[in-house]
Design a protein around this motif. Structure first.
Motif, PDB file in Angstrom:
ATOM      1  N   ASP A 254      -7.300   4.619   1.280  1.00  0.00           N
ATOM      2  CA  ASP A 254      -7.446   3.458   1.214  1.00  0.00           C
ATOM      3  C   ASP A 254      -6.381   2.831   2.053  1.00  0.00           C
ATOM      4  OD1 ASP A 254      -4.885   3.802  -0.440  1.00  0.00           O
ATOM      5  OD2 ASP A 254      -5.317   2.371  -1.873  1.00  0.00           O
ATOM      6  N   LYS A 255      -5.054   3.334   2.879  1.00  0.00           N
ATOM      7  CA  LYS A 255      -4.688   2.639   3.620  1.00  0.00           C
ATOM      8  C   LYS A 255      -5.222   2.686   4.984  1.00  0.00           C
ATOM      9  CE  LYS A 255      -1.018   2.588   0.005  1.00  0.00           C
ATOM     10  NZ  LYS A 255      -2.153   3.015  -1.228  1.00  0.00           N
ATOM     11  N   VAL A 256      -5.243   2.255   5.324  1.00  0.00           N
ATOM     12  CA  VAL A 256      -5.962   1.920   6.917  1.00  0.00           C
ATOM     13  C   VAL A 256      -4.637   1.050   7.676  1.00  0.00           C
ATOM     14  CG1 VAL A 256      -7.854   1.990   8.891  1.00  0.00           C
ATOM     15  CG2 VAL A 256      -8.604   2.627   6.154  1.00  0.00           C
ATOM     16  N   GLU A 310      -1.977  -2.544  12.790  1.00  0.00           N
ATOM     17  CA  GLU A 310      -2.600  -3.854  11.485  1.00  0.00           C
ATOM     18  C   GLU A 310      -2.249  -3.649  10.312  1.00  0.00           C
ATOM     19  OE1 GLU A 310      -6.426  -4.371  14.220  1.00  0.00           O
ATOM     20  OE2 GLU A 310      -5.763  -4.030  16.120  1.00  0.00           O
ATOM     21  N   TYR A 311      -1.929  -3.665   9.831  1.00  0.00           N
ATOM     22  CA  TYR A 311      -2.429  -3.157   8.057  1.00  0.00           C
ATOM     23  C   TYR A 311      -2.217  -4.243   7.571  1.00  0.00           C
ATOM     24  CZ  TYR A 311      -1.074  -1.569   4.256  1.00  0.00           C
ATOM     25  OH  TYR A 311      -1.250  -0.952   2.471  1.00  0.00           O
ATOM     26  N   GLU A 312      -2.779  -4.875   6.406  1.00  0.00           N
ATOM     27  CA  GLU A 312      -2.719  -5.309   5.358  1.00  0.00           C
ATOM     28  C   GLU A 312      -2.886  -4.722   4.242  1.00  0.00           C
ATOM     29  OE1 GLU A 312      -5.739  -8.385   5.624  1.00  0.00           O
ATOM     30  OE2 GLU A 312      -4.752  -9.449   7.583  1.00  0.00           O
ATOM     31  N   MET A 339      -5.002   5.859  11.808  1.00  0.00           N
ATOM     32  CA  MET A 339      -4.437   6.757  10.864  1.00  0.00           C
ATOM     33  C   MET A 339      -4.129   6.234   8.983  1.00  0.00           C
ATOM     34  SD  MET A 339      -0.142   7.549  10.143  1.00  0.00           S
ATOM     35  CE  MET A 339       0.031   7.288  11.363  1.00  0.00           C
ATOM     36  N   THR A 340      -5.301   7.008   8.613  1.00  0.00           N
ATOM     37  CA  THR A 340      -5.739   6.707   6.894  1.00  0.00           C
ATOM     38  C   THR A 340      -4.896   7.554   6.051  1.00  0.00           C
ATOM     39  OG1 THR A 340      -7.787   6.855   7.774  1.00  0.00           O
ATOM     40  CG2 THR A 340      -7.872   6.734   5.187  1.00  0.00           C
ATOM     41  N   LEU A 341      -3.610   6.762   4.932  1.00  0.00           N
ATOM     42  CA  LEU A 341      -3.177   7.724   4.188  1.00  0.00           C
ATOM     43  C   LEU A 341      -3.229   6.381   2.857  1.00  0.00           C
ATOM     44  CD1 LEU A 341      -0.449   6.045   5.956  1.00  0.00           C
ATOM     45  CD2 LEU A 341      -0.965   8.573   6.328  1.00  0.00           C
ATOM     46  N   SER A 342      -3.071   7.692   1.823  1.00  0.00           N
ATOM     47  CA  SER A 342      -3.526   7.117   0.610  1.00  0.00           C
ATOM     48  C   SER A 342      -2.306   6.894  -0.532  1.00  0.00           C
ATOM     49  CB  SER A 342      -4.947   8.592   0.180  1.00  0.00           C
ATOM     50  OG  SER A 342      -4.293   9.263  -0.390  1.00  0.00           O
ATOM     51  N   ASP A 343      -1.383   7.980  -0.954  1.00  0.00           N
ATOM     52  CA  ASP A 343      -0.332   8.021  -1.331  1.00  0.00           C
ATOM     53  C   ASP A 343       1.276   9.018  -0.580  1.00  0.00           C
ATOM     54  OD1 ASP A 343       0.067  10.518  -2.967  1.00  0.00           O
ATOM     55  OD2 ASP A 343      -2.115  10.035  -3.138  1.00  0.00           O
ATOM     56  N   GLU A 352      -9.605   8.298  16.335  1.00  0.00           N
ATOM     57  CA  GLU A 352      -9.824   6.841  16.843  1.00  0.00           C
ATOM     58  C   GLU A 352     -10.123   5.771  16.256  1.00  0.00           C
ATOM     59  OE1 GLU A 352     -12.100   7.882  20.339  1.00  0.00           O
ATOM     60  OE2 GLU A 352     -11.548   9.119  21.276  1.00  0.00           O
ATOM     61  N   PRO A 353      -9.796   4.656  16.527  1.00  0.00           N
ATOM     62  CA  PRO A 353     -10.106   3.722  15.818  1.00  0.00           C
ATOM     63  C   PRO A 353     -11.451   3.371  15.138  1.00  0.00           C
ATOM     64  CG  PRO A 353      -8.414   2.890  17.143  1.00  0.00           C
ATOM     65  CD  PRO A 353      -8.628   4.389  17.025  1.00  0.00           C
TER      66      PRO A 353
END
Length: 367
Positions: A254-256, A310-312, A339-343, A352-353
């Motif tokens: 959920d963290k992109v 770019e992250y919110e 980069m996609t992270l969760s925990d 790539e985006p």
């Protein structure tokens, strides 16, 4: 056996073929390159029993056809040291190979041609054609993630997957995963998966460029053969089951984060200077519109960098081996990276985006 050839015509195929030849060999003849000259063609063959490469070139003129095996490294070193555009005359005299070039003369030992092994292809072969550029891109995008000397021998190579209008390459060393897929004019039903050993992949990559010239691949039960231009490459396949890479790709993060690829790579490279030399860990602290990268080492030295992103979303701290992240950023084509992270305990997905033809998974570190 007697023929004449220019230094350049001999050196290009020889340098590629000699790359296959290992310096330390169990069989003396494997240190040699096999030279076979026929009507208008000279074929050079090098092998280490796992990988075989045949290069072909045209001599100026052939006085007498024949074949011989000569030490690969010595022949290449002699050719490299001769002046440019030198004509080399090669003859077989009393069981020795004699090279004459201008006022120079070199006599090399030979070993019996009958002792030189060749890798036989199997009968149940599937043949398909790709462009050099496509195959090069697939290999370049993933080869860095191959294991080097892992006890899980099937990781010391690359998975090639051929299906319906699709070619995919996959490599992993257990800590990171690289996957790249491209559509191609191939149709293999049912799809075929084969593991090509690390050395085979690296030698095959040396034959490729970004052009649209064709590469004809022949898939046998135990071998992969590639024919492109004047070269025929053959590699044994690794007999093993590659891990199910689909299960490793993290889903639902959920963290992109989106960042400038070049800037992030420089920041990570600078921070790495003061990371622990053994573990190479860096901390990524994710904040709104900012990524803080920190590293320290047993000498109590510290590095801290901040990079706009770019992250919110919520803050997150996660550790990674900085070398793995830098490797991925080095092969990505795009100007920006997603980069996609969760925990802190979950792997990161880099691509790539919006997603391109390649995706990379890096496992986190406890710091």
């Amino acid at each position: 056996m007697r023929f004449t050839i220019t230094r350049e015509d001999l050196l290009r195929p020889l340098s590629l073929v000699a790359g296959v030849v290992e310096r330390r060999q169990t069989l003396p003849v494997l240190s040699n390159v096999l030279l076979e000259v026929r009507d208008t063609q000279l074929a050079l063959t090098g092998t280490d029993l796992e990988v075989e490469l045949i290069g072909r070139t045209a001599p100026h003129h052939v006085d007498e056809p024949g074949s011989a095996t000569v030490p690969a490294r010595k022949l290449m070193d002699i050719c490299k040291s001769l002046p440019e555009r030198t004509d080399i005359t090669f003859t077989l005299e009393e069981g020795r190979a004699v090279l004459r070039a201008g006022r120079s003369r070199f006599t090399l030992s030979t070993l019996p041609v009958a002792e030189f092994p060749n890798i036989e292809g199997s009968q149940s072969d599937t043949t398909l054609t790709l462009t050099r550029g496509t195959l090069k891109h697939l290999i370049d995008a993933t080869s860095f993630a191959m294991a080097q000397q892992d006890v899980r021998y099937y990781l010391n190579g690359m998975l090639l997957e051929f299906g319906h209008h699709l070619v995919r390459t996959v490599a992993t060393d257990g800590h990171r995963l690289a996957v790249c897929a491209r559509s191609a004019e191939v149709d293999v039903e049912p799809s075929q998966k084969l593991i090509v050993p690390r050395k085979g992949i690296l030698e095959l990559a040396r034959l490729l460029d970004g052009s649209d010239e064709p590469v004809e691949l022949t898939i046998g039960g135990t071998h992969l053969r590639a024919q492109t231009g004047d070269f025929t490459f053959t590699s044994k396949l690794v007999d093993g089951k590659f891990p199910d890479y689909e299960r490793v790709v993290p889903r639902g993060g959920d963290k992109v984060v989106i960042a400038e690829r070049g800037e992030l790579r420089q920041v990570l490279s600078r921070t790495a200077i003061l990371s622990n030399e053994k573990y190479r860990g860096v901390r990524l602290n994710l904040e709104e519109h900012n990524l803080r990268v920190t590293a320290n080492n047993p000498e109590q030295e510290e590095a801290e960098e901040n990079v706009a992103i770019e992250y919110e979303g919520d803050t997150l701290e996660v550790g990674f081996n900085v070398g793995y992240l830098v490797d991925v950023l080095g092969v990505l084509d795009a100007d920006r990276v997603q980069m996609t992270l969760s925990d802190p305990n979950s792997s990161a997905l880099l691509e790539e985006p919006g997603g391109g033809d390649a995706m990379y998974v890096v496992m986190p570190m406890r710091l």
